[in-house]
Write a protein that holds these residues in place. Structure first.
Motif, mmCIF file in Angstrom:
data_model
loop_
_atom_site.group_PDB
_atom_site.id
_atom_site.type_symbol
_atom_site.label_atom_id
_atom_site.label_comp_id
_atom_site.label_asym_id
_atom_site.label_seq_id
_atom_site.Cartn_x
_atom_site.Cartn_y
_atom_site.Cartn_z
ATOM 1 N N LYS A 57 -94.193 -54.384 -34.824
ATOM 2 C CA LYS A 57 -95.080 -53.645 -33.918
ATOM 3 C C LYS A 57 -96.114 -52.844 -34.702
ATOM 4 C CE LYS A 57 -94.959 -50.287 -30.121
ATOM 5 N NZ LYS A 57 -94.080 -49.421 -29.265
ATOM 6 N N ALA A 58 -95.673 -52.180 -35.770
ATOM 7 C CA ALA A 58 -96.600 -51.395 -36.597
ATOM 8 C C ALA A 58 -97.614 -52.298 -37.289
ATOM 9 C CB ALA A 58 -95.812 -50.587 -37.624
ATOM 10 N N ALA A 59 -97.154 -53.465 -37.737
ATOM 11 C CA ALA A 59 -98.048 -54.410 -38.410
ATOM 12 C C ALA A 59 -99.130 -54.911 -37.453
ATOM 13 C CB ALA A 59 -97.243 -55.578 -38.964
ATOM 14 N N ASN A 60 -98.728 -55.243 -36.222
ATOM 15 C CA ASN A 60 -99.697 -55.717 -35.225
ATOM 16 C C ASN A 60 -100.701 -54.625 -34.866
ATOM 17 O OD1 ASN A 60 -98.457 -58.216 -35.154
ATOM 18 N ND2 ASN A 60 -97.161 -57.719 -33.408
ATOM 19 N N LYS A 61 -100.211 -53.394 -34.808
ATOM 20 C CA LYS A 61 -101.085 -52.274 -34.464
ATOM 21 C C LYS A 61 -102.177 -52.078 -35.505
ATOM 22 C CE LYS A 61 -100.976 -47.279 -33.591
ATOM 23 N NZ LYS A 61 -100.110 -46.073 -33.486
ATOM 24 N N HIS A 62 -101.847 -52.290 -36.769
ATOM 25 C CA HIS A 62 -102.803 -52.058 -37.862
ATOM 26 C C HIS A 62 -103.405 -53.354 -38.401
ATOM 27 C CE1 HIS A 62 -101.806 -47.780 -38.103
ATOM 28 N NE2 HIS A 62 -100.537 -48.109 -38.010
ATOM 29 N N SER A 63 -103.109 -54.461 -37.723
ATOM 30 C CA SER A 63 -103.671 -55.766 -38.107
ATOM 31 C C SER A 63 -103.357 -56.127 -39.561
ATOM 32 C CB SER A 63 -105.197 -55.776 -37.871
ATOM 33 O OG SER A 63 -105.495 -55.539 -36.515
ATOM 34 N N VAL A 64 -102.114 -55.897 -39.958
ATOM 35 C CA VAL A 64 -101.642 -56.272 -41.293
ATOM 36 C C VAL A 64 -100.340 -57.051 -41.124
ATOM 37 C CG1 VAL A 64 -102.736 -54.312 -42.446
ATOM 38 C CG2 VAL A 64 -100.394 -54.087 -41.562
ATOM 39 N N THR A 65 -99.772 -57.511 -42.227
ATOM 40 C CA THR A 65 -98.519 -58.253 -42.144
ATOM 41 C C THR A 65 -97.323 -57.310 -42.134
ATOM 42 O OG1 THR A 65 -98.192 -58.454 -44.541
ATOM 43 C CG2 THR A 65 -99.616 -60.091 -43.470
ATOM 44 N N TRP A 66 -96.178 -57.855 -41.699
ATOM 45 C CA TRP A 66 -94.936 -57.070 -41.716
ATOM 46 C C TRP A 66 -94.603 -56.627 -43.134
ATOM 47 C CZ3 TRP A 66 -90.967 -58.808 -44.763
ATOM 48 C CH2 TRP A 66 -91.026 -60.142 -45.176
ATOM 49 N N LYS A 67 -94.922 -57.476 -44.100
ATOM 50 C CA LYS A 67 -94.611 -57.157 -45.491
ATOM 51 C C LYS A 67 -95.483 -56.004 -45.993
ATOM 52 C CE LYS A 67 -93.476 -59.408 -49.835
ATOM 53 N NZ LYS A 67 -93.390 -60.701 -50.569
ATOM 54 N N ASP A 68 -96.738 -55.958 -45.543
ATOM 55 C CA ASP A 68 -97.622 -54.850 -45.921
ATOM 56 C C ASP A 68 -97.021 -53.522 -45.467
ATOM 57 O OD1 ASP A 68 -99.550 -56.508 -47.072
ATOM 58 O OD2 ASP A 68 -100.594 -56.793 -45.158
#
Length: 513
Positions: free
Chosen positions: A76-87
């Motif tokens: 969810k956080a990754a989608n919110k910031h348009s980055v990957t889960w790994k980031d």
């Protein structure tokens, strides 16, 4: 003899390691989707001090702590910031380490990650399916069947029928039982996934810790721990699936330790005494980073350890300030010992006695050493009784007061600094620092207030000036300029400093009169 409170038996038990002289520990780590709050930090500080205690007691310790780096909240956080889960996970793992380093939490031996243990997770799920403890749905989801486990609920003390009656789980008609929990989740559009025999997906939360603990500690290990909120369902489910997969009800962790919550005052109630659990979901939390911006890490660590780990701990500015003041008193004794030991190494404890039977019990520092040994014994007794850091710190504080009393008498000239006292002071310092090492303080620059800095600098200046003055007096005596030598001695005496010529050389001290 070390006693620990085992959540499984609900009583204190004598600790019997699986391997003589060794201790194996698994602590549930963080889900790195944002910065850790002070409540997240408590179990890691708790286990750090337990680990230190075992190591200081002669055990070889292996400590494992995981990162749940694949999770709904991370996605969810990754989608919110348009980055990957790994980031996201790598960013907040770095934040976690920075925060824990500031709290003097030593690194674990292994930090396994879910993303790096996927093959092992899939293998364990397949074992559970093959043994009839798990089932696969048409879409690729895999669930553990709680009804296949006659002992389900033994850690939390709950019965399955009672859990069903008061269940607050989301209704899923695909499950055989509402309490069944996910081992594998079929991939949804836009989510990260891994290939498995049941299709693309990712693991459920509970299976991860079972696999990582067993992989790095073996089928049986000594301790498993975390916050009290993990008892059910997380640790309950870990036990069920692990022992089912292994086919041994006595496998997995032998002792379960859980720390109490950190609480805060409930803002919407007039009763200021009402406390609620600090949590990210409630939004009533303070991150470790925020607290460290205002208070030293060792003060925060002391705050967390001044309450027994199983008890709830109230977080407030007032409590942190109290811990800071308490830490200041411990630090004062640290600097007093530092100054005394520097005097020992500088040879200022040079006077001796002609009495060959002169012993520690009658030396000026003998009483301090005896108290130090007694309090060290009490310190270890407190830690051996279910890791009672609160009581152990009290014993350390008692020693700090004894050190300050001795230091005061020493600086006032009431104590004759004989040679044996120097050896004793070094022992007292070793005792004090042994306590500090287990508690985990004095590993960063130890602060001192301005008045203490000034008082610490003054003796150094006096010592330097006295060295010059006495050197000039010795030059006068060598030149048989007795009048100048006597004048220096008399002027010093008038200033409150007594000079004595001895067979071992010239000594001086402040006149205690």
């Amino acid at each position: 003899m070390i006693k620990v409170y085992n959540t499984m038996s609900r009583k204190k038990e004598i600790f019997k390691p699986l391997k003589k002289g060794e201790v194996s520990i698994y602590c549930c780590g963080v889900t790195p989707y944002n910065s850790p709050h002070i409540g997240n930090a408590r179990p890691f500080v708790t286990w750090d001090v337990i680990r230190r205690f075992f190591a200081k007691s002669g055990y070889k310790v292996r400590y494992v702590q995981n990162f749940t780096d694949v999770d709904d909240k991370i996605i969810k956080a990754a989608n919110k910031h348009s980055v990957t889960w790994k980031d996201i996970s790598e960013k907040y793992i770095a934040v976690y380490f920075k925060s824990m380093d500031a709290l003097n939490v030593r690194r674990a031996d292994v930090y396994p990650k879910v993303s790096e243990t996927m093959a092992d997770i899939i293998a364990m799920i397949q074992t559970l399916i093959d043994k009839g403890f798990a089932y696969v749905l048409d879409n690729g989801d895999v669930f553990y069947s709680v009804e296949t486990d006659k002992n389900y609920g033994k850690l939390s003390g709950r019965k399955l029928e009672d859990m069903l009656a008061g269940a607050r789980v989301e209704v899923d008609k695909r499950k055989k039982n509402p309490m069944d929990f996910a081992l594998w989740k079929a991939a949804k559009p836009g989510e990260p996934f891994w290939e498995s025999p049941w299709g693309q997906g990712r693991p459920g939360w509970h299976i991860e810790c079972s696999v990582m603990s067993l992989k790095y500690l073996g089928e049986k290990f000594d301790f498993h721990g975390g916050g009290s909120d993990l008892i059910f369902p997380h640790h309950e489910n870990e036990i069920a699936q692990s022992q089912a997969a292994l086919g041994d009800e006595n496998s997995f962790a032998q002792y379960w330790l859980h720390n109490g919550f950190i609480t805060v005052k409930k803002p919407d109630k007039s009763n200021e005494e009402e406390q609620v659990k600090m949590s990210k979901s409630a939004g009533n939390f303070s991150t470790v980073e925020e607290i460290l911006a205002k208070y030293p890490g060792e003060v925060v660590r002391l705050f967390l350890l001044q309450t027994h780990y199983r008890n709830p701990l109230e977080f407030s500015e007032e409590r942190i300030i109290e811990a800071q003041e308490f830490f200041g008193k411990l630090a004062k004794a640290y600097w007093q010992l530092d100054e005394l030991t520097r005097k020992v190494h500088a040879g200022e404890f040079i006077k001796d006695t002609s009495d060959k039977n002169f012993a520690i019990t009658v030396s000026p520092a003998g009483g301090l050493a005896e108290e130090g040994e007694r309090l060290l014994s009490n310190f270890y007794a407190a830690m051996s009784d279910d890791f009672n850091t609160a009581l152990a710190i009290t014993h350390m504080f008692e020693l700090s007061k004894e050190i300050s009393n001795y230091y005061g008498e020493f600086t006032e000239g009431k104590i004759l600094p004989v040679k044996i006292d120097g050896d004793i002071i070094l022992r007292v310092q070793a005792i004090y620092m042994e306590m500090a090492e287990i508690i985990g303080i004095f590993e960063q620059p130890v602060p001192r207030d301005k008045d203490e800095e000034k008082s610490a600098a003054e003796p150094e200046l006096v010592n330097a000036l006295m060295k010059i003055i006495l050197s000039l007096r010795q030059d006068a005596r060598a030149a048989k300029n007795w009048s100048t030598a006597d004048k220096i001695r008399d002027e010093l005496k008038a200033a409150g400093i007594v000079v004595e010529d001895t067979p071992q050389g010239v000594t001086w001290k402040f006149n205690a009169q």
